[in-house]
Scaffold this motif. Structure first.
Motif, PDB file in Angstrom:
ATOM      1  N   ALA A 242       0.843  -1.193   0.000  1.00  0.00           N
ATOM      2  CA  ALA A 242       0.000   0.000   0.000  1.00  0.00           C
ATOM      3  C   ALA A 242       0.879   1.245   0.000  1.00  0.00           C
ATOM      4  CB  ALA A 242      -0.918  -0.006   1.203  1.00  0.00           C
ATOM      5  N   TYR A 243       1.999   1.157   0.758  1.00  0.00           N
ATOM      6  CA  TYR A 243       2.911   2.301   0.817  1.00  0.00           C
ATOM      7  C   TYR A 243       3.486   2.609  -0.561  1.00  0.00           C
ATOM      8  CZ  TYR A 243       7.168   4.918   1.656  1.00  0.00           C
ATOM      9  OH  TYR A 243       8.164   5.860   1.592  1.00  0.00           O
ATOM     10  N   LEU A 244       3.737   1.558  -1.328  1.00  0.00           N
ATOM     11  CA  LEU A 244       4.299   1.734  -2.657  1.00  0.00           C
ATOM     12  C   LEU A 244       3.409   2.638  -3.514  1.00  0.00           C
ATOM     13  CD1 LEU A 244       6.836   0.603  -3.996  1.00  0.00           C
ATOM     14  CD2 LEU A 244       5.427  -1.176  -5.000  1.00  0.00           C
ATOM     15  N   GLY A 245       2.098   2.467  -3.396  1.00  0.00           N
ATOM     16  CA  GLY A 245       1.165   3.319  -4.137  1.00  0.00           C
ATOM     17  C   GLY A 245       1.331   4.774  -3.745  1.00  0.00           C
ATOM     18  N   ILE A 246       1.462   5.018  -2.437  1.00  0.00           N
ATOM     19  CA  ILE A 246       1.623   6.394  -1.957  1.00  0.00           C
ATOM     20  C   ILE A 246       2.982   6.937  -2.397  1.00  0.00           C
ATOM     21  CG2 ILE A 246       1.805   7.806   0.114  1.00  0.00           C
ATOM     22  CD1 ILE A 246      -0.145   5.920   1.451  1.00  0.00           C
ATOM     23  N   PHE A 247       4.003   6.096  -2.263  1.00  0.00           N
ATOM     24  CA  PHE A 247       5.366   6.498  -2.620  1.00  0.00           C
ATOM     25  C   PHE A 247       5.437   6.958  -4.072  1.00  0.00           C
ATOM     26  CE2 PHE A 247       9.592   5.553  -4.233  1.00  0.00           C
ATOM     27  CZ  PHE A 247      10.414   6.080  -3.269  1.00  0.00           C
ATOM     28  N   LYS A 248       4.832   6.151  -4.961  1.00  0.00           N
ATOM     29  CA  LYS A 248       4.922   6.492  -6.388  1.00  0.00           C
ATOM     30  C   LYS A 248       4.151   7.762  -6.699  1.00  0.00           C
ATOM     31  CE  LYS A 248       5.903   2.064  -8.453  1.00  0.00           C
ATOM     32  NZ  LYS A 248       5.555   1.127  -9.498  1.00  0.00           N
ATOM     33  N   THR A 249       2.987   7.953  -6.048  1.00  0.00           N
ATOM     34  CA  THR A 249       2.231   9.175  -6.291  1.00  0.00           C
ATOM     35  C   THR A 249       2.986  10.377  -5.749  1.00  0.00           C
ATOM     36  OG1 THR A 249       0.350   7.775  -5.798  1.00  0.00           O
ATOM     37  CG2 THR A 249      -0.119  10.060  -6.223  1.00  0.00           C
ATOM     38  N   ASN A 250       3.623  10.168  -4.584  1.00  0.00           N
ATOM     39  CA  ASN A 250       4.412  11.249  -3.993  1.00  0.00           C
ATOM     40  C   ASN A 250       5.539  11.669  -4.934  1.00  0.00           C
ATOM     41  OD1 ASN A 250       5.141  13.025  -1.894  1.00  0.00           O
ATOM     42  ND2 ASN A 250       6.738  11.609  -1.230  1.00  0.00           N
ATOM     43  N   LYS A 251       6.084  10.684  -5.647  1.00  0.00           N
ATOM     44  CA  LYS A 251       7.147  10.981  -6.609  1.00  0.00           C
ATOM     45  C   LYS A 251       6.634  11.899  -7.722  1.00  0.00           C
ATOM     46  CE  LYS A 251      10.673   7.947  -8.254  1.00  0.00           C
ATOM     47  NZ  LYS A 251      11.042   6.551  -8.554  1.00  0.00           N
ATOM     48  N   ILE A 252       5.404  11.626  -8.189  1.00  0.00           N
ATOM     49  CA  ILE A 252       4.818  12.507  -9.208  1.00  0.00           C
ATOM     50  C   ILE A 252       4.679  13.911  -8.635  1.00  0.00           C
ATOM     51  CG2 ILE A 252       2.808  12.924 -10.669  1.00  0.00           C
ATOM     52  CD1 ILE A 252       2.186  10.017 -10.617  1.00  0.00           C
ATOM     53  N   MET A 253       4.197  13.994  -7.384  1.00  0.00           N
ATOM     54  CA  MET A 253       4.014  15.307  -6.754  1.00  0.00           C
ATOM     55  C   MET A 253       5.339  16.060  -6.684  1.00  0.00           C
ATOM     56  SD  MET A 253       0.829  15.610  -5.953  1.00  0.00           S
ATOM     57  CE  MET A 253       0.630  16.792  -4.639  1.00  0.00           C
ATOM     58  N   GLN A 254       6.417  15.343  -6.291  1.00  0.00           N
ATOM     59  CA  GLN A 254       7.713  16.008  -6.186  1.00  0.00           C
ATOM     60  C   GLN A 254       8.188  16.498  -7.546  1.00  0.00           C
ATOM     61  OE1 GLN A 254       9.861  12.978  -4.144  1.00  0.00           O
ATOM     62  NE2 GLN A 254       9.626  13.973  -2.158  1.00  0.00           N
ATOM     63  N   ALA A 255       7.969  15.651  -8.582  1.00  0.00           N
ATOM     64  CA  ALA A 255       8.387  16.045  -9.921  1.00  0.00           C
ATOM     65  C   ALA A 255       7.590  17.246 -10.399  1.00  0.00           C
ATOM     66  CB  ALA A 255       8.224  14.875 -10.887  1.00  0.00           C
ATOM     67  N   ALA A 256       6.342  17.373  -9.890  1.00  0.00           N
ATOM     68  CA  ALA A 256       5.508  18.489 -10.322  1.00  0.00           C
ATOM     69  C   ALA A 256       5.791  19.738  -9.503  1.00  0.00           C
ATOM     70  CB  ALA A 256       4.032  18.113 -10.207  1.00  0.00           C
ATOM     71  N   GLY A 257       6.745  19.655  -8.564  1.00  0.00           N
ATOM     72  CA  GLY A 257       7.045  20.814  -7.741  1.00  0.00           C
ATOM     73  C   GLY A 257       6.050  21.023  -6.617  1.00  0.00           C
ATOM     74  N   LEU A 258       5.276  19.962  -6.284  1.00  0.00           N
ATOM     75  CA  LEU A 258       4.302  20.075  -5.196  1.00  0.00           C
ATOM     76  C   LEU A 258       4.751  19.239  -4.002  1.00  0.00           C
ATOM     77  CD1 LEU A 258       1.122  19.645  -7.397  1.00  0.00           C
ATOM     78  CD2 LEU A 258       1.897  21.753  -6.355  1.00  0.00           C
ATOM     79  N   GLY A 259       6.065  18.994  -3.931  1.00  0.00           N
ATOM     80  CA  GLY A 259       6.601  18.136  -2.871  1.00  0.00           C
ATOM     81  C   GLY A 259       6.282  18.648  -1.473  1.00  0.00           C
ATOM     82  N   ASN A 260       6.252  19.976  -1.312  1.00  0.00           N
ATOM     83  CA  ASN A 260       5.943  20.535   0.003  1.00  0.00           C
ATOM     84  C   ASN A 260       4.543  20.189   0.449  1.00  0.00           C
ATOM     85  OD1 ASN A 260       7.978  21.771   1.300  1.00  0.00           O
ATOM     86  ND2 ASN A 260       7.836  23.677   0.112  1.00  0.00           N
ATOM     87  N   PHE A 261       3.598  20.337  -0.489  1.00  0.00           N
ATOM     88  CA  PHE A 261       2.194  20.042  -0.194  1.00  0.00           C
ATOM     89  C   PHE A 261       2.034  18.593   0.242  1.00  0.00           C
ATOM     90  CE2 PHE A 261      -1.795  18.306  -1.855  1.00  0.00           C
ATOM     91  CZ  PHE A 261      -2.716  19.103  -1.208  1.00  0.00           C
ATOM     92  N   SER A 262       2.546  17.654  -0.579  1.00  0.00           N
ATOM     93  CA  SER A 262       2.366  16.248  -0.254  1.00  0.00           C
ATOM     94  C   SER A 262       3.171  15.873   0.991  1.00  0.00           C
ATOM     95  CB  SER A 262       2.777  15.372  -1.433  1.00  0.00           C
ATOM     96  OG  SER A 262       4.142  15.536  -1.711  1.00  0.00           O
ATOM     97  N   GLY A 263       4.363  16.461   1.132  1.00  0.00           N
ATOM     98  CA  GLY A 263       5.200  16.150   2.283  1.00  0.00           C
ATOM     99  C   GLY A 263       4.523  16.515   3.593  1.00  0.00           C
ATOM    100  N   ASN A 264       3.919  17.713   3.627  1.00  0.00           N
ATOM    101  CA  ASN A 264       3.277  18.138   4.867  1.00  0.00           C
ATOM    102  C   ASN A 264       2.124  17.220   5.245  1.00  0.00           C
ATOM    103  OD1 ASN A 264       4.965  20.237   5.390  1.00  0.00           O
ATOM    104  ND2 ASN A 264       3.762  21.720   4.211  1.00  0.00           N
ATOM    105  N   ILE A 265       1.331  16.802   4.243  1.00  0.00           N
ATOM    106  CA  ILE A 265       0.220  15.904   4.558  1.00  0.00           C
ATOM    107  C   ILE A 265       0.757  14.590   5.099  1.00  0.00           C
ATOM    108  CG2 ILE A 265      -1.797  14.736   3.644  1.00  0.00           C
ATOM    109  CD1 ILE A 265      -2.026  16.817   1.573  1.00  0.00           C
ATOM    110  N   LEU A 266       1.817  14.078   4.475  1.00  0.00           N
ATOM    111  CA  LEU A 266       2.403  12.814   4.939  1.00  0.00           C
ATOM    112  C   LEU A 266       2.908  12.948   6.373  1.00  0.00           C
ATOM    113  CD1 LEU A 266       4.327  11.585   1.793  1.00  0.00           C
ATOM    114  CD2 LEU A 266       2.674  10.270   3.085  1.00  0.00           C
TER     115      LEU A 266
END
Lengths: 467, 213
Positions: A242-266
């Motif tokens: 299940a974590y793998l699904g989150i990890f891969k989506t988080n990677k898209i977020m980081q590539a899109a420059g939204l790493g801060n947004f996803s990081g804070n929620i995590l």
């Protein structure tokens, strides 16, 4: 070639359903061995899949796959001995479901298409539901009901999230295959609003399956009611999937420059899980539920580390690998304790060090590892996460993180001391078969070895996964 | 063509209200079956230019969502023969009111999303949002395990509507995989329902309270 890794257990799993009662046992070990071989070949050769639009061999997938494969092989050896001791009514359903479970989890690690990932994760829920209901008791029925309903609803939200990410491509005017790898490449051009919404839904959805608070309510029930080999698989590797699904989506977020947004929620979800685990561990009365809450804690640690990023993300991957190794060893040992004492309650056990010395070594070693002490890898992982958090200035977060770890250590240690050295008048009902001890020790040993010596290829794969 | 989509979607919205107001399980299952049929034929009228594969897939969806899934639940409750009504957490009249509020709220927020497709089919997005929220509501407001499973199905219908209407690149194999997962999930739930009934002689989820902490 790539697809073979999950097709083999799928086939043997279906066969196992129709075999007579006990003949599924060797099939478990044989399939585990073939699976391990195939995974190693994948690791070395890294081939491309026959259906490249759905499956791919990615570094993060390979890491999870190898952990799954090693764990399943060792657990299958334990299971053959366990099945002799424990009376399980429909054993063919149990072995068949174990193999199907392996197949679906393997599919999760290899899937690259965002919807195939969802299909595989939902399939893990379905394949593991019969495992939880193995004992056919009212309590296990309740646990299965909660597991299937809560996880299905949660994962349905992840499906909505995946659809929304699909939508972010439409709105952003991008036309590429809906795979994680190509989405990461074009992440900059995706519509940020829909991407964010999609991420939140995916996090809540797969987070339910991963056991992040407050969606964790099914986890202690399912992990405590399932037979111990199944609990070890659920806790050791299903949560990683299940974590793998989150990890891969988080990677898209980081590539899109939204790493801060996803990081804070995590970070928020991670700390919430650790707090929830701390509250429940202190006044826990059953040892398998204790281990289940400890899994929630570790998933919280991993989410926190991923949210911090950088050094913390590397620490999170270390925690992920070592948590799988150590927690499955603990769950297998708890199976021995349950068979020996015949009680799920911590009160019903005691003096494990004298009565079951071999199990004691595995159980206590596991406790030391999961509590984050050297020479086990979780120590290193947690240290890196704390360092990473200080470096990036998350002082409040890391303060709470350390507090939770301390409280959990105190609560956990208190319970383990009772189990290991407390006085008891119980007669032990079983012998300690060698096959029911050495798989745990092998798992713990692997964790110790990886603490002192990390092979270059493993290190490189982790770094590639985080890139 | 556009009018027919809106007619179907209006019927879907009505089915939500019906499902909130009824206390009889067989009726509830029939409503969900109707809803499944209505939701699965939406792609035929939405005008993406369907291929043969698309039409075949729509028919399979219709078969599974409209017939097989409700039939599974129906057989499950027929075998367990429930006589006693389980009191819901939120009463039926209050539920109806909630349903109306949901529809109004969904209609109100939908234009704010600014999606390209929603301009041509005004009811599409409100219906999808209503279905999602309605499924969630059934899951929370009913103690009856069967109604909870039906709530899950309503939610799935909503997600299906979002998926088929707003994402253009439909891979039929993938969609089919999702459908199979949902079907298998509902079948497993139906088996659990039967076992719950046998173990507790009821389908009241308030009885499922032994595991805590």
């Amino acid at each position: 070639m790539v697809e073979l890794v999950f097709l083999v257990p799928l086939l043997t799993g279906v066969i196992a359903f129709f075999l007579p009662r006990t003949s599924g046992r060797p099939l478990l070990v044989i399939t585990g061995f073939i699976h391990l071989l195939l995974s190693l070949i994948l690791w070395i050769r890294r081939p491309t899949a026959l259906l490249p639009s759905y499956f791919a061999v990615t570094p993060e997938g390979l890491l999870s796959l190898l952990v799954i494969s090693l764990l399943f092989f060792l657990i299958s050896i334990y299971t053959t001995a366990y099945l002799k001791e424990a009376a399980i009514r429909s054993e063919n359903i149990f072995t068949g479901s174990m193999l199907l479970f392996l197949s679906t989890m393997t599919m999760v690690t290899l899937s690259d298409h965002i919807m195939v990932m969802w299909i595989a994760i939902e399939a893990t829920t379905l394949a593991s539901a019969p495992l939880i209901y193995t004992h056919r008791s009212a309590a296990s029925l309740e646990a299965t009901w909660k597991y299937v309903l809560i996880c299905s609803v949660g994962i349905a939200l992840a499906l909505l999230g995946s659809v929304l990410i699909d939508l972010s491509m439409g709105v952003g005017g991008v036309d590429v295959p809906v795979t994680f790898s190509s989405l990461t490449e074009v992440a900059q051009r995706l519509d940020p609003l829909w991407l964010k919404t999609g991420f939140v839904f995916i996090l809540v959805g797969y987070g339910t399956k991963m056991g992040l608070a407050p969606m964790h309510t099914w986890l202690p029930d399912a992990h405590s009611e399932a037979p111990s080999p199944a609990s070890a698989l659920l806790s050791g590797v299903l949560l990683n999937c299940a974590y793998l699904g989150i990890f891969k989506t988080n990677k898209i977020m980081q590539a899109a420059g939204l790493g801060n947004f996803s990081g804070n929620i995590l970070i928020v979800f991670g700390l919430a899980s650790m707090l929830a685990a701390a509250t429940f561990i202190i006044r826990q009365t059953e040892y398998k539920r204790l281990l289940a809450y400890s899994s929630i804690e570790n998933m919280g640690i991993i989410a926190f580390g991923t949210g911090i990023g950088g050094l913390g993300a590397y620490g999170a991957v270390l925690c992920l690998i070592h948590h799988s190794l150590i927690k499955s060893a603990l769950f297998l040992s708890s199976g021995n304790i349950l068979l020996g004492y015949g009680s799920r309650l911590i009160e019903g056990t005691g003096n494990l060090a004298k009565l079951m010395p071999k199990t004691f070594v595995a159980f206590f070693g596991g406790f030391v590892g999961i509590a984050g002490m050297p020479p086990f890898g979780i120590f290193l992982g947690e240290l890196l996460i704390i360092l990473g958090a200080f470096r990036s200035g998350h002082y409040w977060g890391v303060g709470l993180f350390i507090l939770c770890i301390c409280v959990i250590f105190a609560g956990f240690a208190n319970h383990v001391m009772k189990i290991a050295f407390g006085s008891t008048g119980v007669e032990i009902q079983t012998k300690e078969l060698p096959n029911m001890v050495w798989p745990q020790l092998a798992l713990l040993f692997t964790s110790v070895v990886l603490f002192f010596w990390m092979p270059g290829t493993l290190y490189q794969t982790i770094v590639n996964a985080l890139m | 063509m556009i009018e027919s989509v809106d007619t179907i979607l209006a019927l879907v919205l009505l089915s939500v209200l019906f499902s909130f107001g009824t206390s009889r399980l067989p009726a509830l299952i029939k409503i969900i079956a109707f809803q499944g049929v209505a939701v699965s034929i939406v792609p035929l009228f939405i005008g993406h230019g369907l291929s043969t594969g698309g039409i075949v897939f729509t028919l399979i969806t219709l078969l599974i969502r409209g017939i097989v899934i409700p039939l599974c639940i129906y057989l499950a409750i027929k075998k367990v023969a429930i006589h006693r009504e389980v009191e819901p957490i939120v009463g039926y009249h209050a539920s109806l009111m909630v349903g109306l509020i949901l529809i109004v709220a969904a209609t109100f927020v939908s234009p704010k999303f600014n999606l390209p497709q929603s301009s041509s089919n005004a009811l599409l997005l409100p219906t999808a949002i209503t279905l999602l929220a309605a499924g969630m509501f059934l899951l929370m407001a009913r103690r009856n395990a069967i109604a909870m499973v039906l709530g899950y199905i309503v939610m799935e219908n909503g997600i299906y509507l979002v998926g088929t209407s707003f994402s253009v690149r439909a891979h039929h194999i993938v969609e089919f995989g999702i459908l199979l997962d949902v079907l298998a999930g509902v079948m497993i739930m139906a088996v659990i329902l039967q076992n719950i009934k046998q173990a507790f002689d009821d389908v009241d989820t308030a009885l499922l309270r032994t595991l805590k902490e």
